[in-house]
Design a protein around this motif. Structure first.
Motif, PDB file in Angstrom:
ATOM      1  N   LEU A  43       0.767  -1.226  -0.107  1.00  0.00           N
ATOM      2  CA  LEU A  43       0.069  -0.082  -0.003  1.00  0.00           C
ATOM      3  C   LEU A  43       0.956   1.189   0.041  1.00  0.00           C
ATOM      4  O   LEU A  43       0.363   2.472  -0.107  1.00  0.00           O
ATOM      5  N   LEU A  44       2.228   1.068  -0.189  1.00  0.00           N
ATOM      6  CA  LEU A  44       2.981   2.390   0.019  1.00  0.00           C
ATOM      7  C   LEU A  44       3.034   3.185  -1.029  1.00  0.00           C
ATOM      8  O   LEU A  44       3.304   4.271  -0.914  1.00  0.00           O
ATOM      9  N   LEU A  45       2.612   2.522  -2.285  1.00  0.00           N
ATOM     10  CA  LEU A  45       2.441   3.635  -3.378  1.00  0.00           C
ATOM     11  C   LEU A  45       0.982   3.810  -3.785  1.00  0.00           C
ATOM     12  O   LEU A  45       0.783   4.317  -4.810  1.00  0.00           O
ATOM     13  N   GLY A  46       0.113   3.754  -2.747  1.00  0.00           N
ATOM     14  CA  GLY A  46      -1.371   4.263  -2.811  1.00  0.00           C
ATOM     15  C   GLY A  46      -2.229   2.996  -2.718  1.00  0.00           C
ATOM     16  O   GLY A  46      -1.971   2.052  -2.502  1.00  0.00           O
ATOM     17  N   PRO A  47      -3.626   3.461  -2.581  1.00  0.00           N
ATOM     18  CA  PRO A  47      -4.712   2.616  -2.178  1.00  0.00           C
ATOM     19  C   PRO A  47      -4.813   1.656  -3.118  1.00  0.00           C
ATOM     20  O   PRO A  47      -4.655   1.392  -4.638  1.00  0.00           O
ATOM     21  N   ARG A  48      -5.065   0.274  -2.939  1.00  0.00           N
ATOM     22  CA  ARG A  48      -5.311  -0.728  -3.564  1.00  0.00           C
ATOM     23  C   ARG A  48      -6.608  -1.606  -3.283  1.00  0.00           C
ATOM     24  O   ARG A  48      -7.058  -1.684  -1.976  1.00  0.00           O
ATOM     25  N   ARG A  49      -7.066  -2.317  -4.468  1.00  0.00           N
ATOM     26  CA  ARG A  49      -8.400  -3.108  -3.986  1.00  0.00           C
ATOM     27  C   ARG A  49      -7.762  -4.536  -3.270  1.00  0.00           C
ATOM     28  O   ARG A  49      -6.528  -4.820  -3.535  1.00  0.00           O
ATOM     29  N   PHE A  50      -8.865  -5.292  -2.806  1.00  0.00           N
ATOM     30  CA  PHE A  50      -8.467  -6.376  -2.102  1.00  0.00           C
ATOM     31  C   PHE A  50      -7.632  -7.445  -2.983  1.00  0.00           C
ATOM     32  O   PHE A  50      -6.776  -8.041  -2.669  1.00  0.00           O
ATOM     33  N   SER A  51      -8.140  -7.478  -4.189  1.00  0.00           N
ATOM     34  CA  SER A  51      -7.883  -8.511  -5.304  1.00  0.00           C
ATOM     35  C   SER A  51      -6.225  -8.058  -5.643  1.00  0.00           C
ATOM     36  O   SER A  51      -5.480  -8.856  -5.997  1.00  0.00           O
ATOM     37  N   GLU A  52      -5.918  -6.797  -5.725  1.00  0.00           N
ATOM     38  CA  GLU A  52      -4.509  -6.252  -5.985  1.00  0.00           C
ATOM     39  C   GLU A  52      -3.506  -6.635  -5.125  1.00  0.00           C
ATOM     40  O   GLU A  52      -2.682  -7.130  -5.107  1.00  0.00           O
ATOM     41  N   ILE A  53      -4.103  -6.600  -3.612  1.00  0.00           N
ATOM     42  CA  ILE A  53      -3.113  -6.853  -2.669  1.00  0.00           C
ATOM     43  C   ILE A  53      -2.953  -8.168  -2.695  1.00  0.00           C
ATOM     44  O   ILE A  53      -1.583  -8.580  -2.410  1.00  0.00           O
ATOM     45  N   ARG A  54      -3.867  -9.123  -2.607  1.00  0.00           N
ATOM     46  CA  ARG A  54      -3.635 -10.324  -2.728  1.00  0.00           C
ATOM     47  C   ARG A  54      -2.768 -10.878  -3.884  1.00  0.00           C
ATOM     48  O   ARG A  54      -1.890 -11.924  -3.895  1.00  0.00           O
ATOM     49  N   GLY A  55      -2.962 -10.313  -5.288  1.00  0.00           N
ATOM     50  CA  GLY A  55      -2.266 -10.551  -6.360  1.00  0.00           C
ATOM     51  C   GLY A  55      -0.720 -10.189  -5.979  1.00  0.00           C
ATOM     52  O   GLY A  55       0.061 -11.022  -6.793  1.00  0.00           O
ATOM     53  N   GLY A  56      -0.305  -9.534  -5.094  1.00  0.00           N
ATOM     54  CA  GLY A  56       0.943  -8.988  -5.099  1.00  0.00           C
ATOM     55  C   GLY A  56       2.011  -9.915  -3.871  1.00  0.00           C
ATOM     56  O   GLY A  56       2.947  -9.768  -3.847  1.00  0.00           O
ATOM     57  N   LEU A  57       0.914 -10.729  -3.144  1.00  0.00           N
ATOM     58  CA  LEU A  57       1.478 -11.691  -1.788  1.00  0.00           C
ATOM     59  C   LEU A  57       1.099 -13.084  -2.260  1.00  0.00           C
ATOM     60  O   LEU A  57      -0.008 -13.767  -1.801  1.00  0.00           O
ATOM     61  N   PRO A  58       1.709 -13.935  -3.306  1.00  0.00           N
ATOM     62  CA  PRO A  58       1.504 -15.292  -3.510  1.00  0.00           C
ATOM     63  C   PRO A  58       1.643 -15.913  -2.244  1.00  0.00           C
ATOM     64  O   PRO A  58       2.417 -15.917  -1.414  1.00  0.00           O
ATOM     65  N   GLY A  59       0.615 -16.867  -2.031  1.00  0.00           N
ATOM     66  CA  GLY A  59       0.413 -17.764  -1.000  1.00  0.00           C
ATOM     67  C   GLY A  59      -0.387 -17.184   0.357  1.00  0.00           C
ATOM     68  O   GLY A  59      -0.557 -17.941   1.236  1.00  0.00           O
ATOM     69  N   LEU A  60      -0.930 -15.977   0.133  1.00  0.00           N
ATOM     70  CA  LEU A  60      -1.827 -15.262   1.262  1.00  0.00           C
ATOM     71  C   LEU A  60      -3.048 -15.511   0.795  1.00  0.00           C
ATOM     72  O   LEU A  60      -3.696 -15.073  -0.410  1.00  0.00           O
ATOM     73  N   SER A  61      -3.840 -16.308   1.615  1.00  0.00           N
ATOM     74  CA  SER A  61      -5.190 -16.822   1.548  1.00  0.00           C
ATOM     75  C   SER A  61      -6.334 -15.505   1.613  1.00  0.00           C
ATOM     76  O   SER A  61      -5.828 -14.745   2.452  1.00  0.00           O
ATOM     77  N   ALA A  62      -7.380 -15.674   1.016  1.00  0.00           N
ATOM     78  CA  ALA A  62      -8.349 -14.402   1.342  1.00  0.00           C
ATOM     79  C   ALA A  62      -8.825 -14.503   2.814  1.00  0.00           C
ATOM     80  O   ALA A  62      -8.854 -13.020   3.112  1.00  0.00           O
ATOM     81  N   ASN A  63      -9.042 -15.552   3.251  1.00  0.00           N
ATOM     82  CA  ASN A  63      -9.404 -15.461   4.799  1.00  0.00           C
ATOM     83  C   ASN A  63      -8.201 -14.709   5.551  1.00  0.00           C
ATOM     84  O   ASN A  63      -8.600 -13.995   6.305  1.00  0.00           O
ATOM     85  N   VAL A  64      -6.964 -15.219   5.397  1.00  0.00           N
ATOM     86  CA  VAL A  64      -5.785 -14.452   6.227  1.00  0.00           C
ATOM     87  C   VAL A  64      -5.726 -12.966   5.973  1.00  0.00           C
ATOM     88  O   VAL A  64      -5.759 -12.111   6.629  1.00  0.00           O
ATOM     89  N   LEU A  65      -5.844 -12.675   4.673  1.00  0.00           N
ATOM     90  CA  LEU A  65      -5.707 -11.123   4.261  1.00  0.00           C
ATOM     91  C   LEU A  65      -6.984 -10.566   4.856  1.00  0.00           C
ATOM     92  O   LEU A  65      -6.776  -9.427   5.500  1.00  0.00           O
ATOM     93  N   THR A  66      -8.078 -11.137   4.829  1.00  0.00           N
ATOM     94  CA  THR A  66      -9.335 -10.316   5.533  1.00  0.00           C
ATOM     95  C   THR A  66      -9.000 -10.107   6.854  1.00  0.00           C
ATOM     96  O   THR A  66      -9.273  -9.089   7.458  1.00  0.00           O
TER      97      THR A  66
END
Length: 230
Positions: A43-66
């Motif tokens: 998020l250091l270069l600006g706001p991102r959607r949930f899917s964008e954050i998850r796309g940048g972090l392979p291995g991170l599940s949707a549940n844990v990201l939430t």
């Protein structure tokens, strides 16, 4: 672009691990869980959607990201916002205090890169590449150098400018780049942070450059990984 903040507040996070008044211990209460600090990085270069954050972090599940997003929001590190129409989508953005974590993220990264355990072949997010430019920039090499450089990373566009010995990076396409790099993040590493000339890296076919190729090659010489520990 104006955004609408979502004002719902989560309850403050319960103390989990430490009984220690040290600021470092408190910091680990906020960002010590797995993925938390990397979410801040994304998020250091600006706001991102949930899917964008998850796309940048392979291995991170949707549940844990939430769960991590909820914890960071409750701690006051990030907020949820809604973009105005026609987008009308929810994004996550760092608070001013959240952005204050950038020097911590950068310093921790520089420190860890000195380890022989660093493996540049592992997945590397697009945001991580652009932040690595800041992290590995040597301003003393940029005296008298100026230029604007676009980065096309898949469907995402970023930019970097150097002037007066200062480097700035941003999300979005630049209107007037001197040169444009195109490829996925790992393809940049040999040219930007290794000892491989840009022309040789381009010949491998995973990275393309258009525009002022000579200026782009000079740009690549302004970055270097820190020396490894003995």
């Amino acid at each position: 672009m104006k955004v609408e903040k979502i004002t719902k507040k989560e309850p403050p996070p319960a103390k989990r691990w430490y009984n220690d008044a040290c600021g470092t211990a408190l910091a680990l209460e906020f960002v010590g869980e797995r993925w938390s600090l990397l979410i801040i990085r994304e998020l250091l270069l600006g706001p991102r959607r949930f899917s964008e954050i998850r796309g940048g972090l392979p291995g991170l599940s949707a549940n844990v990201l939430t769960q991590r997003l909820q914890g960071l929001e409750a701690a006051g590190i990030l907020t949820r916002e809604t973009l105005p129409p026609p987008a009308n989508v929810q994004v996550y953005a760092l608070t001013p205090w959240g952005y204050d974590a950038e020097p911590v993220v950068m310093a921790l990264g520089r420190w860890a890169l000195r380890s022989p355990a660093h493996d540049p072949s592992l997945p590397f997010s697009r945001i991580a590449l652009m932040l690595a430019l800041r992290m590995m920039f040597h301003p003393e090499r940029a005296g008298g150098f100026a230029g604007a450089f676009g980065f096309v990373l898949g469907k995402e566009h970023y930019g970097a400018r150097i002037a007066n010995g200062l480097l700035t990076v941003s999300r979005g396409a630049l209107a007037d780049p001197d040169a444009v790099f195109a490829g996925e993040p790992n393809a940049f590493l040999p040219a930007l942070f290794g000892t491989t000339p840009l022309a040789e890296v381009v010949s491998w076919g995973r990275l393309a450059v258009r525009g002022d190729v000579a200026l782009a090659a000079h740009f690549c010489t302004l970055f270097e990984l820190p020396p490894k520990i003995a």
